[in-house]
Every structure is written in C-alpha cells, then in structure tokens.
Design a protein around this motif. Structure first.
Motif, mmCIF file in Angstrom:
data_model
loop_
_atom_site.group_PDB
_atom_site.id
_atom_site.type_symbol
_atom_site.label_atom_id
_atom_site.label_comp_id
_atom_site.label_asym_id
_atom_site.label_seq_id
_atom_site.Cartn_x
_atom_site.Cartn_y
_atom_site.Cartn_z
ATOM 1 N N GLN A 32 0.829 -1.211 0.000
ATOM 2 C CA GLN A 32 0.000 0.000 0.000
ATOM 3 C C GLN A 32 0.866 1.264 0.000
ATOM 4 O OE1 GLN A 32 -3.386 0.583 -0.237
ATOM 5 N NE2 GLN A 32 -3.572 -1.584 -0.757
ATOM 6 N N GLY A 36 0.915 3.909 -3.130
ATOM 7 C CA GLY A 36 0.603 5.322 -2.945
ATOM 8 C C GLY A 36 1.690 6.228 -3.500
ATOM 9 N N LYS A 42 -7.131 4.200 -6.703
ATOM 10 C CA LYS A 42 -7.798 3.692 -5.506
ATOM 11 C C LYS A 42 -8.979 2.807 -5.887
ATOM 12 C CE LYS A 42 -6.606 6.899 -1.802
ATOM 13 N NZ LYS A 42 -7.145 7.729 -0.694
ATOM 14 N N THR A 47 -8.666 1.516 -0.628
ATOM 15 C CA THR A 47 -7.265 1.082 -0.680
ATOM 16 C C THR A 47 -6.727 1.282 -2.095
ATOM 17 O OG1 THR A 47 -7.875 -1.203 -1.210
ATOM 18 C CG2 THR A 47 -7.645 -0.621 1.125
ATOM 19 N N PHE A 48 -5.406 1.245 -2.216
ATOM 20 C CA PHE A 48 -4.771 1.403 -3.522
ATOM 21 C C PHE A 48 -4.761 0.086 -4.285
ATOM 22 C CE2 PHE A 48 -2.737 4.953 -1.198
ATOM 23 C CZ PHE A 48 -2.995 5.993 -2.097
#
Length: 402
Positions: A32, A36, A42, A47-48
C-alpha cells in the motif's frame, strides 16, 4: 578436511539468507505504501490498487532468471566467495535503490538487481554448505530456508516497531542494507572449503551433464514449489482483509513460524526416517488441501491457520530438498545444477506473479480468492511431477553423469 574451521563461514552465509528473507518479503508488506508513492488508483474500498507493486515483485524473479545462467558457471569457475560477495553488493544496491524509487519503472529496475543478487547468493551459499557439511548436505541446505524464515518472521515485528516510532517505511530498507554490507565484509575474510571436496577428492573435475525425464521433473518442481509460496506471500495480506482480519500482517508471522517448524521437523525426518525425495510429494499435498480449505472456509482464523500450514508445507524446505536431490544427479556440477533449478524457480517468480497481477486486477476485491484457485492448480502439477520423480529416483539418482 577439518570442517569445523568453516563453520563461521557457514554462519555468515546463512546470515545473507536471513537478509534475503527480509528482501523478498518486505515489498509485499509495504504494498500500500509503495502503491501510494507510485500513484496507483484507488479501489472502491479506499485502498490502492497494488497490481503494479506485484508486477515489481515479479521483477525479482526476472532478475534471477536472466542472471542464473551466469552465476552458476561463475561460481563453479571462480569460486563460492566471489559469487557471494557479488550477491551481497547487489543486494545492498537493491535495498537502497528500492527505498527511494520515485515510480514503478525505477523500482522495477532495482527489483531486477535484487533478483540478480539472489542468483549469485544461491549459487554461492548452496554449494558452500554442501561442501562444508558433506555428510548432511540436504539438512544443511534446508537451513538456508530456515534462515530465510527467521528473517520473514522478524519482519512484521520490525515493521510494527518502525510504525510505532512514527518512522518512514524506508527505515527498514536502510537498516537491512547496512547489515548485509557488514556481513559481506565478514565473508570477504572468511575461509571457504575446496570446491567439490565431497566428490572423489578435493579436486574432482566436473563431468558432462546429461539430462533425462527425471532430472527435468525435479527442475520442474523448482517451478511449482516456488509458485506455491510466492503466490501465498503476495496475496495473503489482501485475502486476510477480505476475510475480515483487523491486522492481516499477523499471517506473515504464522507463515514464518510454520516454515521454521517445518525445517526443524523435516531435518529429523530426512535424517532418520524418510528420504528427502518423499517430502516432495507429501508437503505439496498438504499445501493443496489447505489452500482449498482457505477458499471454502472464509474466516480470519483460517487465514492464520492457513498461514502456518502453508508456511510449513509449501515453504518449509521443499525447494531446498529439490535442489539437494538435483545435486545428487550432478555431484560435480553443483553450481550449474543449482542455477538451473533456481532458473526454474525464477520463472515461477516472474510468470506466476505476473499472472497473479492480472488476476488481482481483473478480480478487484475478490482477486485474492481467484489467486488461491490458481495456486491449487500449480500445486497439483507439482505433486504429479514429484510422484514421477519418486517412481524413478532409486534407479536413476547419482548416475546422470556416469
């Protein structure tokens, strides 16, 4: 030969695998964070999308794949120490470069370097421990995996400490870089045993390598067993979250604990009760059953249990036993055959993780479950290969070079 004088060398070499255990797992633990930094999209749950990070992790396998054809012959020709030192130097570059990579493309390049580091360590450490512990080579080689597991077990606790101290996620990359550099300096001054000293005297010459269906099957097991634990390592975090775990990083600790238990128990089994080649069937069968249970029983508890069992059965020395078995077929070409099995392992790192990246992206939130099913297919293939090897092992081991 007085093997005891080489024991400190063995410890220093095992420590490189402790760092390697951190190196191959740390990206998976910080998916994560890197997603980012690298500008990933996203998902609907906030969450990514980590598919690009999984693709970078796959570059570790590509780096191993393209450099193993070089590292194996290099180790056999120039010696284990030069190969180990190259591996250490490349790993230092990997850690520091990856920590500050501004995008996935630069990170991909440094991950490639990390894979190259792994290949030089593989073809230095495995032959070295076989030549130091001549009477218990299979067990000694399994403890390379034990060293990796200790690193993977410690990693989540180290991550927790860094987070509690409000330090950057890059902190651990810098620390591990410093540790492996120090270990490299120690290795540079350590004595190494004569190459091939456990085969027909201290100066046994390499024989021509002759491959048959059995040896190719063993090489194939290098692919399947690596696929099993690599797929798990790189989907268990998201799977735990999907199944409602508050802290899915705990899965990694259970996985590492299972791996360490497997090494200790298997060491006793192969020394006193069972041929190493039999483990190549038993453990993948256990892993397959556990993967199916995890797919069906979708609870946080089953993720922890599954982490332990898969750590035991998939990562508990199966690859190392496959390498040791392959070395029985080519006892005077340890560097080369180790590199060949590890090429197969590297293909797994690259191919199946790229496939997993596509499965993850296509499956969205449900992606980790589909990766589980893909993993089951791979493990079943591994079981079939191991059955074939067991059927022909007794008559064909140690005659491939005659």
């Amino acid at each position: 030969m007085n093997a005891k004088r080489f024991y400190p060398t063995a410890i220093a070499l095992y420590f490189t695998y402790f760092i390697h255990g951190i190196g191959v797992s740390i990206l998976g633990q910080y998916k994560q964070d890197f997603a980012g930094v690298w500008g990933a999209d996203k998902l609907s749950d906030g969450t990514f999308d980590v598919s690009m990070v999984i693709a970078v992790i796959a570059a570790l396998g590509l780096g191993r794949l393209l450099t193993l054809p070089i590292s194996g012959p290099f180790s056999d020709k120039f010696g284990r120490k030069p190969s180990a030192l190259i591996g250490v130097g490349l790993y230092a570059i990997y850690f520091i470069g990856l920590a500050f990579a501004p995008n996935m493309y630069i990170a991909y390049a440094f991950a490639f370097v990390g894979g190259a580091a792994n290949s030089f360590l593989d073809t230095a450490v495995t032959p070295s421990v076989l030549e130091i512990f001549t009477k218990n080579g299979a067990i000694a080689n399994m403890f390379t995996k034990f060293s990796i597991s200790i690193g993977q077990f410690v990693l989540p606790f180290a991550i927790g400490m860094v987070a509690a101290a409000n330090m950057s996620f890059r902190t651990l990359f810098i620390i591990t870089m410093a540790l492996i550099v120090i270990d490299g300096l120690i290795i540079a001054f350590m004595p190494f045993p004569p190459m091939n000293n456990n085969v027909g005297g201290e100066k046994a010459k390499p024989a021509k390598m002759k491959f048959n269906a059995t040896s190719w099957a063993i090489i194939g097991i290098g692919f399947t067993c690596t696929s099993t634990f690599q797929l798990w390592l790189n989907c268990n975090q998201e799977l735990g979250k999907l199944y409602g775990m508050a802290d899915s990083s705990k899965i990694q600790s259970f996985y590492s604990l299972g791996t360490m238990c497997a090494i200790l128990i298997t060491a006793v089994l192969v020394k006193k009760f069972i041929l190493p080649v039999r483990i190549l069937i038993i453990y993948p069968a256990i892993a397959t059953l556990m993967l199916l249970i995890i797919y069906i029983v979708q609870t946080p508890t089953i993720c922890l249990i599954g982490g332990f069992v898969i750590g035991y059965a998939a990562a508990g020395g199966v690859l190392q036993l496959a390498v040791s078995t392959a070395n029985e077929f080519f006892p005077t070409n340890k560097g080369k055959i180790t590199s060949i099995v590890m090429i197969s392992s590297s293909l797994a790192n690259y191919i199946v993780l790229n496939i997993a990246s596509y499965i993850t992206k296509a499956g969205g939130i449900e992606g980790p479950k589909y990766v589980l099913l893909f993993n089951v297919v791979i493990t079943v293939i591994g079981i079939l290969l191991a059955i074939f090897v067991n059927m022909r092992y007794k008559n064909e081991s140690k005659i491939a070079t005659k």
